[in-house]
Design an enzyme around this catalytic site. Structure first.
Site, PDB file in Angstrom:
ATOM      1  N   HIS A 180      48.136 -75.345   5.621  1.00  0.00           N
ATOM      2  CA  HIS A 180      47.778 -75.636   7.019  1.00  0.00           C
ATOM      3  C   HIS A 180      47.891 -76.961   6.963  1.00  0.00           C
ATOM      4  CE1 HIS A 180      45.015 -76.442  10.650  1.00  0.00           C
ATOM      5  NE2 HIS A 180      45.737 -75.217  11.249  1.00  0.00           N
ATOM      6  N   ARG A 182      45.784 -79.374   8.207  1.00  0.00           N
ATOM      7  CA  ARG A 182      44.602 -79.882   7.806  1.00  0.00           C
ATOM      8  C   ARG A 182      44.381 -79.903   6.279  1.00  0.00           C
ATOM      9  NH1 ARG A 182      38.671 -79.066  10.164  1.00  0.00           N
ATOM     10  NH2 ARG A 182      38.505 -80.810   8.794  1.00  0.00           N
ATOM     11  N   LYS A 183      45.213 -79.431   5.274  1.00  0.00           N
ATOM     12  CA  LYS A 183      44.985 -79.560   4.002  1.00  0.00           C
ATOM     13  C   LYS A 183      45.641 -80.657   3.577  1.00  0.00           C
ATOM     14  CE  LYS A 183      42.714 -75.645   4.241  1.00  0.00           C
ATOM     15  NZ  LYS A 183      42.760 -75.356   5.553  1.00  0.00           N
ATOM     16  N   SER A 184      45.521 -81.015   2.432  1.00  0.00           N
ATOM     17  CA  SER A 184      46.073 -82.116   1.632  1.00  0.00           C
ATOM     18  C   SER A 184      47.523 -82.217   1.822  1.00  0.00           C
ATOM     19  CB  SER A 184      45.493 -82.144   0.090  1.00  0.00           C
ATOM     20  OG  SER A 184      44.246 -82.297  -0.034  1.00  0.00           O
TER      21      SER A 184
END
Length: 387
Positions: A180, A182-184
């Site tokens: 997603h 918002r992930k790294s």
């Protein structure tokens, strides 16, 4: 200071990712194909596991794992009470019952002591969430979970993390990761299942493709194009596209650099915010690597100059986006009603729900952005204790 506008998170994508999608668009192979296969191989190698299977999301990855383990009606799966709702949802999708366990207020991860209390003869799995990029205490969990019960890693936030030298994704029977935004690292939406169990990998591979005995790529490239696959399993359409796989390959190459940058600024926050006794800083692992998907503070309600919510509103007014860490699933309407749960049933999760606050930490922030976040938090601390 001049007011800024700082997002809680932004994906670090650009020209490399833009160029990566040209090949799938040009060749016409847009659904799961060679780029997904290459991404899977690279991800498995980076995380030290035998098998990696790309999916549409971490949620569908977790669902594949549970389905592949034949978890269904009458079964129980222990999950942390403080996590994103998907961790519990996938259990319900299978017709099984989620049994909540409380979490540690310092690490935010599932409490092994409480897990031990929740194990029954109906327990068929335990899901350990590596929340915000910090691996759960897998040794302590294995010490209390009987050996015949699989421990599944919800590694949504933990790409690149490790626990005592072993990468997330290889710590349990199987794991699921999220890509997603918002992930790294990101593929827009998308996920990855990892496992060292060849049987589980084979079943999950079929289940993600409607239960087909062979993949579309195998069928198209095979010598008998007139053959359709056999379907002996009731499966799902959880395949990643080759467009996403191409982006994932580029992002994966940047993963370690992204984490190193986040770790540098997490250390900066720790130094600069240490004097604010009304917040507790995130826990860092001993002998492991935090992936720093998010930087989550705990606002002490007895010391803070304002309530957590008022602090978040003050930060927003100054241009700094924040979020609660995540939610206590047992306090959400569906779960509270269906299972007759009350906030005080899991006090650790309740308190984390009410008092955690994620502040901006991502790979598109500048040094000036970080300094601004710190200054705004310090300014809030200087305000009188009235709301």
């Amino acid at each position: 200071m001049q007011q800024r506008s700082i997002a809680i998170s932004l994906p670090a994508t650009g020209e490399d990712e833009w160029q990566a999608i040209r090949e799938p668009l040009t060749t016409g192979w847009l659904t799961q194909g060679p780029k997904v296969a290459a991404f899977e191989q690279a991800f498995a190698a980076r995380h030290g596991v035998a098998h990696a299977l790309a999916t549409t999301s971490c949620t569908t990855g977790l669902h594949l794992i549970l389905a592949g383990l034949n978890i269904g009606p009458g079964d129980e799966v222990v999950v942390p009470a403080f996590t994103w709702v998907a961790t519990a949802n996938v259990v319900v999708y299978c017709g099984a019952t989620p049994v909540f366990a409380d979490v540690d207020r310092v690490t935010y991860n599932i409490d092994p002591v409480d897990v031990a209390r929740r194990i029954t003869p109906r327990t068929k799995a335990v899901i350990a969430v590596h929340l915000f990029g910090l691996c759960a205490d897998m040794e302590a969990l294995r010490a209390v979970v009987p050996s015949h019960i699989p421990i599944i890693e919800d590694a949504a936030c933990a790409a690149g993390a490790n626990y005592k030298g072993t990468s997330a994704g290889g710590l349990g029977t199987a794991a699921a990761f999220s890509f997603h935004p918002r992930k790294s690292i990101t593929t827009g939406e998308g996920g990855m299942v990892t496992t060292n169990d060849p049987g589980l990998a084979e079943v999950a591979n079929m289940l993600r493709n409607h239960g087909a005995s062979i993949s579309e790529e195998q069928r198209h490239n095979g010598p008998r194009p007139y053959l359709l696959p056999e379907f002996n399993l009731l499966g799902f359409n959880y395949r990643m596209t080759d467009l996403q796989g191409a982006v994932g390959l580029v992002q994966l190459e940047k993963l370690d650099r992204f984490i190193a940058e986040r770790a540098q600024w997490a250390s900066y926050y720790a130094r600069e915010l240490a004097a604010l006794d009304w917040i507790r800083l995130p826990s860092e692992p001993a002998g492991g690597r935090h992936a720093w998907q998010a930087y989550v503070l705990y606002v002490d309600p007895h010391k803070a100059p304002l309530s957590r919510n008022s602090i978040m509103q003050g930060l927003l007014a100054a241009g700094v986006s924040t979020r609660p860490g995540t939610h206590a699933v047992h306090m959400l309407g569906y779960y509270a009603r269906r299972f007759g749960l009350k906030p005080d049933d899991y006090p650790g999760a309740r308190d984390c729900n009410n008092h955690t606050m994620a502040i901006p930490l991502h790979n598109r922030m500048t040094a000036e952005d970080y300094a601004y976040v710190v200054e705004v938090l310090r300014e809030i601390a200087r305000k009188p204790c009235v709301e």
